[in-house]
Motif scaffolding. Structure first.
Motif, PDB file in Angstrom:
ATOM      1  N   VAL A 279      -6.109   4.818  -5.362  1.00  0.00           N
ATOM      2  CA  VAL A 279      -5.593   3.705  -4.565  1.00  0.00           C
ATOM      3  C   VAL A 279      -6.377   2.432  -4.855  1.00  0.00           C
TER       4      VAL A 279
ATOM      5  N   ARG B 164      -1.955  12.397  -0.661  1.00  0.00           N
ATOM      6  CA  ARG B 164      -1.524  11.346   0.261  1.00  0.00           C
ATOM      7  C   ARG B 164      -1.879  11.719   1.689  1.00  0.00           C
TER       8      ARG B 164
ATOM      9  N   LEU C 115       0.832  -1.198   0.000  1.00  0.00           N
ATOM     10  CA  LEU C 115       0.000   0.000   0.000  1.00  0.00           C
ATOM     11  C   LEU C 115       0.866   1.247   0.000  1.00  0.00           C
TER      12      LEU C 115
ATOM     13  N   ARG D  67      -4.268  -0.747  -5.791  1.00  0.00           N
ATOM     14  CA  ARG D  67      -3.960  -1.553  -4.607  1.00  0.00           C
ATOM     15  C   ARG D  67      -4.060  -3.039  -4.950  1.00  0.00           C
TER      16      ARG D  67
ATOM     17  N   ARG E  86      -8.870   8.115  -3.170  1.00  0.00           N
ATOM     18  CA  ARG E  86      -9.507   6.823  -2.899  1.00  0.00           C
ATOM     19  C   ARG E  86      -9.643   5.995  -4.174  1.00  0.00           C
TER      20      ARG E  86
ATOM     21  N   VAL F 279       1.866   2.147  -3.398  1.00  0.00           N
ATOM     22  CA  VAL F 279       0.777   2.801  -4.131  1.00  0.00           C
ATOM     23  C   VAL F 279       0.641   4.257  -3.705  1.00  0.00           C
ATOM     24  N   LEU F 280       0.754   4.527  -2.413  1.00  0.00           N
ATOM     25  CA  LEU F 280       0.622   5.898  -1.922  1.00  0.00           C
ATOM     26  C   LEU F 280       1.701   6.812  -2.491  1.00  0.00           C
TER      27      LEU F 280
END
Length: 303
Positions: free
Chosen positions: A166, A128, A116, A170, A163, A119-120
């Motif tokens: 991600v 972020r 994760l 994700r 959102r 991805v961030l």
């Protein structure tokens, strides 16, 4: 000084968690906490209505200040860049932190998986921050807006973009912790025995391996794709590694999920995080850069 320290200590773990999830670095997060303490100790605390909100705002803005320089350093990084791993088992959340109970440890649970955090890295710094404060820590839109000095409308838009971004990137993962651990232990046993067939059996056909040596430790300079190539790389690496004197390799909780850690004596050598989905390994993330292993060294004696 004592009167300032007590309220700060109540929120120290939260501040570390916010900074770590924004920066992906144990050492940088600890620096943010230290800088937040310096600001807190110099502040007129009689005018602080909400200690937690004030400190989270301070840590968030300090982390944002660091993100630009951190991204600049990564442009010249040797090989793939991965976040710094963190041992979240044994009641530890950071080097030097006091033990925490299981509910507090949730702050650095599955939401800080290495996958994760990778991805961030693809979000803008402000997106972020919004994602971390809103999705991970459950702050209201008004609280996030106040922390970042933005309007609620702007924060709501950023939260939606972050959102969706991600969610699209994700990786899938098994939510069953027992299944995760069983697959990790099978992977570990296959590595230890050098059993290529057993390794292939636990890897997804399209598995991806990313290793981060930062030019300071042996690692692949590009991601490795496919079960056969990943199995051969892992088997060869394990064969070389297990011959090191004083080597200790164990399954441990890394970033909120079962992973594999190795030490040579008291020196951390690597942290390996596995993304497990449908009973097989989808991603293998290996951090070997010694500069990134401070999140292991402080906890080494607890295993």
């Amino acid at each position: 000084m004592t009167s300032a320290l007590a309220p700060f200590d109540r929120h120290r773990r939260l501040l570390f968690s916010v900074a770590y999830q924004m920066l992906g670095s144990v050492s940088d997060a600890e620096d943010v906490v230290q800088d937040a303490w310096l600001r807190w100790s110099a502040a007129d605390r009689s005018e602080v209505a909400d200690e937690r909100a004030y400190l989270v705002q301070t840590a968030t803005r300090l982390a944002l200040d660091r993100m630009t320089s951190a991204r600049s350093r990564r442009e010249s990084y040797v090989g793939p860049w991965l976040p710094e791993p963190l041992l979240t088992g044994a009641g530890l959340v950071a080097s030097g932190s006091a033990p925490v109970d299981p509910t507090e440890a949730a702050e650095v649970g599955e939401q800080v998986s290495l996958a994760l955090l990778v991805v961030l890295e693809t979000l803008s710094p402000t997106e972020r921050a919004v994602f971390v404060l809103r999705e991970v820590f459950g702050m209201s839109m008004a609280e996030v807006a106040g922390t970042l000095g933005r309007t609620e409308v702007a924060v709501r838009q950023m939260a939606h973009r972050a959102r969706e971004h991600v969610r699209a990137r994700r990786p899938r993962f098994d939510t069953d912790r027992q299944s995760q651990r069983e697959v990790t232990e099978r992977f570990f046993a296959a590595c230890a025995s050098g059993d290529l067939a057993a390794l292939l059996a636990v890897l997804a056909p399209d598995v991806v391996l990313v290793s981060d040596g930062g030019g300071k430790a042996k690692a692949a300079l590009r991601p490795i794709l496919g079960a056969e190539k990943v199995a051969r790389f892992v088997a060869a690496t394990a064969t070389q590694g297990f011959s090191l004197p004083g080597l200790r390799v164990e399954v441990a909780e890394v970033n909120g999920a079962p992973g594999i850690v190795a030490w040579a004596g008291e020196e951390p050598l690597l942290a390996m995080s596995l993304v497990v989905a449908d009973g097989v390994v989808e991603q293998v993330l290996i951090v070997r850069n010694p500069d990134k292993l401070s999140g292991l060294s402080a906890a080494a004696n607890d295993f």
